[in-house]
Design an enzyme around this catalytic site. Sequence first.
Site, PDB file in Angstrom:
ATOM      1  N   SER A   1     -61.510  88.007 100.537  1.00 26.52           N
ATOM      2  CA  SER A   1     -61.540  87.491 101.921  1.00 26.52           C
ATOM      3  C   SER A   1     -61.748  88.629 102.919  1.00 26.52           C
ATOM      4  CB  SER A   1     -60.271  86.692 102.243  1.00 26.52           C
ATOM      5  OG  SER A   1     -59.090  87.360 101.891  1.00 26.52           O
TER       6      SER A   1
ATOM      7  N   GLY B   1     -57.718  92.065  99.789  1.00 24.67           N
ATOM      8  CA  GLY B   1     -57.980  93.480  99.490  1.00 24.67           C
ATOM      9  C   GLY B   1     -59.231  93.611  98.646  1.00 24.67           C
ATOM     10  N   LEU B   2     -59.605  94.828  98.388  1.00 26.10           N
ATOM     11  CA  LEU B   2     -60.808  95.112  97.610  1.00 26.10           C
ATOM     12  C   LEU B   2     -60.672  94.621  96.172  1.00 26.10           C
ATOM     13  CD1 LEU B   2     -61.401  98.787  98.806  1.00 26.10           C
ATOM     14  CD2 LEU B   2     -62.681  96.761  99.532  1.00 26.10           C
ATOM     15  N   SER B   3     -61.799  94.477  95.506  1.00 24.86           N
ATOM     16  CA  SER B   3     -61.797  94.170  94.078  1.00 24.86           C
ATOM     17  C   SER B   3     -61.036  95.273  93.339  1.00 24.86           C
ATOM     18  CB  SER B   3     -63.244  94.102  93.570  1.00 24.86           C
ATOM     19  OG  SER B   3     -63.277  93.808  92.202  1.00 24.86           O
TER      20      SER B   3
ATOM     21  N   SER C   1     -57.872  95.891  93.571  1.00 24.88           N
ATOM     22  CA  SER C   1     -56.752  96.427  94.356  1.00 24.88           C
ATOM     23  C   SER C   1     -55.402  95.919  93.857  1.00 24.88           C
ATOM     24  CB  SER C   1     -56.925  96.075  95.839  1.00 24.88           C
ATOM     25  OG  SER C   1     -56.927  94.666  96.029  1.00 24.88           O
ATOM     26  N   GLY C   2     -55.426  94.904  92.977  1.00 24.94           N
ATOM     27  CA  GLY C   2     -54.179  94.374  92.430  1.00 24.94           C
ATOM     28  C   GLY C   2     -53.785  93.016  92.962  1.00 24.94           C
ATOM     29  N   LYS C   3     -54.705  92.323  93.623  1.00 24.36           N
ATOM     30  CA  LYS C   3     -54.387  91.015  94.216  1.00 24.36           C
ATOM     31  C   LYS C   3     -53.907  90.009  93.174  1.00 24.36           C
ATOM     32  CE  LYS C   3     -58.516  90.398  95.801  1.00 24.36           C
ATOM     33  NZ  LYS C   3     -59.056  91.647  95.234  1.00 24.36           N
TER      34      LYS C   3
END
Length: 198
Positions: free
Chosen positions: A105, A31-33, A35-37
């Site tokens: 990614s 996911g985007l920067s 986003s909570g990854k």
Amino acid sequence: MTDIVWQDHSLDKASRSLQKRQKPCILWFTGLSASGKSTTANAVEQKLYELGHHTYLLDGDNVRHGLNKDLGFSDSDRIENIRRIGEMAKLFADAGLIVLSAFISPFRADRKMVRDLVGAGEFIEIHMSTPLTVCEQRDPKGLYKKARRGEVKNFTGIDSAYEEPLSPEIILNTAESDIETCADTVIAYLKQNHIIHE
């Protein structure tokens, strides 16, 4: 590469997995920067630890401090970044671990490449679908502001593409659900698919 031969060992993935009482897999948070990854992956790992499972968390920023510190953020470097991470995640899975990988990614082909490295059902794609507007509002590292000012180039979501997963195993949105709920969703998936025991 004709002089290099894969060396088989006495213990295999099945043996290591049996010892750990879990099925190895790669939980791939994309996911985007902002986003909570990483935050969600960390919460999932904590829950797995409390349940007695064996894990390792690979985080994008952390890996770029060491293994991938020679790579930048051009498309070709991003591809190589994910290739190396994929190979490392595969080795950790072979050790019988549940691997949590938190990386932007951005390209579907790269995520498919990692999926193809492991067995069926071992790659679990988790799309952090938090909207760009929310990620920009959070901007914990100030990178979106820098990207908007042109100070950071090739920033995903601004001047570099992010290709959303077409059929991820799990979709999470930290704008709609808190981290605890997101982590519980992942744990429930692992139980339902017999990767970990009830």
